[in-house]
Write a protein that holds these residues in place. Structure first.
Motif, PDB file in Angstrom:
ATOM      1  N   UNK A  31       0.810  -1.218   0.000  1.00 40.90           N
ATOM      2  CA  UNK A  31       0.000   0.000   0.000  1.00 40.90           C
ATOM      3  C   UNK A  31       0.842   1.266   0.000  1.00 40.90           C
ATOM      4  N   UNK A  32       2.137   1.138   0.310  1.00 41.07           N
ATOM      5  CA  UNK A  32       2.989   2.323   0.366  1.00 41.07           C
ATOM      6  C   UNK A  32       4.435   1.925   0.082  1.00 41.07           C
ATOM      7  N   UNK A  33       5.273   2.911  -0.127  1.00 44.27           N
ATOM      8  CA  UNK A  33       6.698   2.667  -0.325  1.00 44.27           C
ATOM      9  C   UNK A  33       7.296   2.002   0.917  1.00 44.27           C
ATOM     10  N   UNK A  34       6.860   2.452   2.079  1.00 48.15           N
ATOM     11  CA  UNK A  34       7.366   1.902   3.338  1.00 48.15           C
ATOM     12  C   UNK A  34       7.028   0.429   3.469  1.00 48.15           C
ATOM     13  N   UNK A  35       5.781   0.076   3.145  1.00 51.23           N
ATOM     14  CA  UNK A  35       5.390  -1.327   3.219  1.00 51.23           C
ATOM     15  C   UNK A  35       6.132  -2.152   2.170  1.00 51.23           C
ATOM     16  N   UNK A  36       6.347  -1.602   0.983  1.00 49.39           N
ATOM     17  CA  UNK A  36       7.092  -2.311  -0.058  1.00 49.39           C
ATOM     18  C   UNK A  36       8.506  -2.630   0.429  1.00 49.39           C
ATOM     19  N   UNK A  37       9.133  -1.667   1.079  1.00 54.87           N
ATOM     20  CA  UNK A  37      10.484  -1.891   1.622  1.00 54.87           C
ATOM     21  C   UNK A  37      10.455  -2.976   2.694  1.00 54.87           C
ATOM     22  N   UNK A  38       9.499  -2.906   3.591  1.00 59.57           N
ATOM     23  CA  UNK A  38       9.372  -3.896   4.654  1.00 59.57           C
ATOM     24  C   UNK A  38       9.113  -5.291   4.085  1.00 59.57           C
ATOM     25  N   UNK A  39       8.218  -5.375   3.116  1.00 58.41           N
ATOM     26  CA  UNK A  39       7.855  -6.667   2.535  1.00 58.41           C
ATOM     27  C   UNK A  39       9.013  -7.295   1.777  1.00 58.41           C
ATOM     28  N   UNK A  40       9.825  -6.490   1.072  1.00 59.73           N
ATOM     29  CA  UNK A  40      10.926  -7.077   0.307  1.00 59.73           C
ATOM     30  C   UNK A  40      11.978  -7.636   1.262  1.00 59.73           C
ATOM     31  N   UNK A  41      12.205  -6.955   2.382  1.00 61.48           N
ATOM     32  CA  UNK A  41      13.128  -7.500   3.389  1.00 61.48           C
ATOM     33  C   UNK A  41      12.585  -8.818   3.921  1.00 61.48           C
ATOM     34  N   UNK A  42      11.306  -8.864   4.207  1.00 65.41           N
ATOM     35  CA  UNK A  42      10.656 -10.061   4.729  1.00 65.41           C
ATOM     36  C   UNK A  42      10.743 -11.218   3.730  1.00 65.41           C
ATOM     37  N   UNK A  43      10.520 -10.937   2.456  1.00 69.41           N
ATOM     38  CA  UNK A  43      10.497 -11.976   1.428  1.00 69.41           C
ATOM     39  C   UNK A  43      11.890 -12.490   1.064  1.00 69.41           C
ATOM     40  N   UNK A  44      12.891 -11.604   1.027  1.00 73.27           N
ATOM     41  CA  UNK A  44      14.218 -12.004   0.567  1.00 73.27           C
ATOM     42  C   UNK A  44      15.158 -12.450   1.685  1.00 73.27           C
ATOM     43  N   UNK A  45      14.850 -12.098   2.916  1.00 71.54           N
ATOM     44  CA  UNK A  45      15.723 -12.439   4.044  1.00 71.54           C
ATOM     45  C   UNK A  45      16.017 -13.946   4.129  1.00 71.54           C
ATOM     46  N   UNK A  46      15.037 -14.834   3.923  1.00 72.87           N
ATOM     47  CA  UNK A  46      15.363 -16.272   3.982  1.00 72.87           C
ATOM     48  C   UNK A  46      16.360 -16.721   2.912  1.00 72.87           C
TER      49      UNK A  46
END
Length: 168
Positions: A31-46
């Motif tokens: 929904x926002x740039x901030x959430x996009x940043x948070x989600x990409x960290x969450x998705x790629x961290x593993x």
């Protein structure tokens, strides 16, 4: 849906054993740039640990995405819809960009045609081109059917505030 293209930079060891810096774009539903940043960290961290940097985040202009498990690449399709303005008696053309998962351009066109088969508006496919997008992370609901947004609680799960309710 709001799609954001997030460019990520990390170090990878190539076939010769040398470290190489890689920049790759990913697509995230947020929904926002901030959430996009948070989600990409969450998705790629593993996969990458914490050893990556975000170089850029920009809005992506896709009206639809079509997922096909057989595909390993993403293709950007420009689709022009043709409608008739009955008052003026002229055709109106509206361009939309869609992302289709496929293995090659021919399959992308076929997958797009399959996905659009129930479309009642006249359209034409203007272009199909491969994108550098590595992966797409759509927004999903969890097993209970509630929205899966990190750190947020759905309003339906909150207890009523009796103090607030008594004031009304």
């Amino acid at each position: 849906m709001n799609w954001f293209e997030v460019k990520v930079k990390y170090q990878k060891i190539d076939e010769q054993g040398k470290e190489k810096k890689i920049s790759e774009p990913y697509l995230v539903d947020a929904v926002s740039f901030t959430e996009a940043e948070s989600r990409i960290y969450e998705e790629l961290k593993p996969y990458l640990g914490e050893e990556f940097n975000i170089l850029n985040i920009k809005r992506a202009n896709y009206s639809d995405l079509f997922f096909y498990d057989s595909g390993d690449r993403w293709f950007k399709c420009k689709v022009v819809f043709v409608t008739l303005d009955e008052e003026k008696g002229v055709e109106k053309k509206t361009s939309n960009y869609m992302l289709v998962q496929a293995t090659d351009i021919d399959e992308a066109l076929s997958n797009l045609t399959e996905s659009m088969k129930d479309c009642t508006v006249d359209y034409s496919v203007q272009s199909v081109q491969e994108t550098p997008i590595m992966d797409v992370f759509p927004y999903f609901k969890d097993d209970n059917g509630t929205e899966d947004i990190a750190g947020l609680t759905p309003v339906s799960d909150l207890e009523p505030n009796k103090e607030f309710d008594s004031e009304v």
